[in-house]
Design an enzyme around this catalytic site. Structure first.
Site, PDB file in Angstrom:
ATOM      1  N   GLU A 136       0.815  -1.270   0.035  1.00  0.00           N
ATOM      2  CA  GLU A 136       0.090   0.091  -0.039  1.00  0.00           C
ATOM      3  C   GLU A 136       0.843   1.117  -0.043  1.00  0.00           C
ATOM      4  O   GLU A 136       0.561   2.211   0.907  1.00  0.00           O
ATOM      5  CB  GLU A 136      -1.032  -0.033   1.263  1.00  0.00           C
ATOM      6  CG  GLU A 136      -2.094  -0.779   0.993  1.00  0.00           C
ATOM      7  CD  GLU A 136      -3.264  -0.555   1.809  1.00  0.00           C
ATOM      8  OE1 GLU A 136      -4.264   0.144   1.245  1.00  0.00           O
ATOM      9  OE2 GLU A 136      -3.501  -0.820   3.170  1.00  0.00           O
ATOM     10  N   ASP A 177       1.081  -8.544   3.235  1.00  0.00           N
ATOM     11  CA  ASP A 177      -0.204  -8.390   3.763  1.00  0.00           C
ATOM     12  C   ASP A 177      -1.220  -9.260   3.098  1.00  0.00           C
ATOM     13  O   ASP A 177      -1.741  -9.089   1.680  1.00  0.00           O
ATOM     14  CB  ASP A 177      -1.025  -6.557   3.723  1.00  0.00           C
ATOM     15  CG  ASP A 177      -2.213  -6.640   4.405  1.00  0.00           C
ATOM     16  OD1 ASP A 177      -2.927  -7.494   4.619  1.00  0.00           O
ATOM     17  OD2 ASP A 177      -2.724  -5.580   3.937  1.00  0.00           O
ATOM     18  N   ASN A 193      -4.282 -10.202   4.179  1.00  0.00           N
ATOM     19  CA  ASN A 193      -5.656  -9.872   4.486  1.00  0.00           C
ATOM     20  C   ASN A 193      -6.263 -11.073   4.912  1.00  0.00           C
ATOM     21  O   ASN A 193      -7.563 -11.473   4.441  1.00  0.00           O
ATOM     22  CB  ASN A 193      -6.217  -9.076   3.340  1.00  0.00           C
ATOM     23  CG  ASN A 193      -6.129  -7.789   3.347  1.00  0.00           C
ATOM     24  OD1 ASN A 193      -6.487  -6.964   4.418  1.00  0.00           O
ATOM     25  ND2 ASN A 193      -5.917  -6.958   2.345  1.00  0.00           N
ATOM     26  N   ASP A 201      -2.023   1.560  10.062  1.00  0.00           N
ATOM     27  CA  ASP A 201      -2.653   0.670  10.922  1.00  0.00           C
ATOM     28  C   ASP A 201      -2.133  -0.717  11.046  1.00  0.00           C
ATOM     29  O   ASP A 201      -2.568  -1.626  11.588  1.00  0.00           O
ATOM     30  CB  ASP A 201      -4.098   0.535  10.360  1.00  0.00           C
ATOM     31  CG  ASP A 201      -4.236   0.278   8.883  1.00  0.00           C
ATOM     32  OD1 ASP A 201      -3.502   0.264   8.320  1.00  0.00           O
ATOM     33  OD2 ASP A 201      -5.426   0.239   8.412  1.00  0.00           O
TER      34      ASP A 201
END
Length: 256
Positions: free
Chosen positions: A34, A147, A149, A247
């Site tokens: 990201e 990541d 997810n 986050d």
């Protein structure tokens, strides 16, 4: 050798955090997700000044991946070559003979949506391509960091009852992750005794971090050759306490 993964949730915003973290944690390889930057906006000079070579693949506003390395990056591949996709989510490079893949798995939005179907298709195609990569790099080893997810098990979720069947924790997503590890990959974090309620992501809302209402969705998967060399794996929660943090927290593995 230390390798790490970190979803920075906008490198433009988090560049000072990244540089601060690298100064305190001079890892050898770092995979970022990201980045949310087009390639012409990537901070190459700042990364090189910190002592790293870098490969990156980005787009405006969303997604984007990068690999930082103290050694040169060779045989770079952007995106999964068997899954045409405009979203920049995969980056692979060979570093010192070892293959590294940075992955940003789609979120999936909600079970039953088009984005959830895209996530499952994306993961299935990743497995197909990854099988070839694992075979090709069986000798020197392969690591796929990122990541994902996906929280692999209920112990990776702060409230398994509330999250049961939800996106990030659904049976189909967990099965897709298991299909990756079935290629001969090992979750580095689970090679070692870990504290209960160890998470890598916390929602910004409702004091998620302060109440430790998180999920472990950032993973380092190692091929057999690297798993045998892994001596530690940990989540660094410190950057999550900084002002305007990502986050997500970095995950670090140490290879002998």
């Amino acid at each position: 050798m230390k390798i790490a993964t970190w979803n920075v949730n906008s490198l433009k915003v988090r560049l000072p955090h990244l540089l601060q973290w690298l100064e305190a944690n001079p890892v050898d390889v770092l995979c970022l997700q990201e980045t949310k930057l087009t390639d012409d906006k990537f901070p190459i000079s700042e990364i090189k000044a910190a002592g790293y070579e870098v490969a990156f693949s980005g787009q405006k506003t969303y997604n984007g991946v990068a690999i930082l390395s103290k050694l040169p990056l060779d045989d770079i591949i952007r995106n999964n070559p068997i899954f045409p996709d405009e979203q920049q989510r995969i980056l692979a490079a060979t570093i010192g003979g070892t293959r590294f893949i940075c992955a940003y798995v789609p979120n999936g939005q909600a079970v039953g949506t088009d984005k959830y179907a895209y996530k499952l298709a994306w993961l299935a195609s990743l497995r197909e391509w990854l099988a070839e990569e694992v075979r090709a790099h069986a000798g020197a080893g392969l690591a796929i960091l990122g990541d994902y997810n996906i929280a692999p098990e209920d112990r990776d979720v702060h409230d398994p009852v509330a999250w049961a069947g939800q996106v990030l924790c659904s049976d189909k997503e967990r099965a897709a992750l298991t299909a990756l590890t079935d290629l001969g990959l090992t979750d580095a974090f689970r090679l070692f005794e870990q504290a209960d309620k160890s998470f890598s992501w916390w929602d910004y809302r409702q004091l998620g971090y302060q109440k430790n209402k998180g999920l472990r969705i950032d993973h380092i998967l190692l091929s057999e050759a690297l798993a045998k060399r892994c001596t530690a794996c940990a989540i660094d929660r410190i950057p999550r306490k900084w002002e305007q943090p990502s986050d997500h927290a970095p995950v670090i593995a140490t290879l002998d």
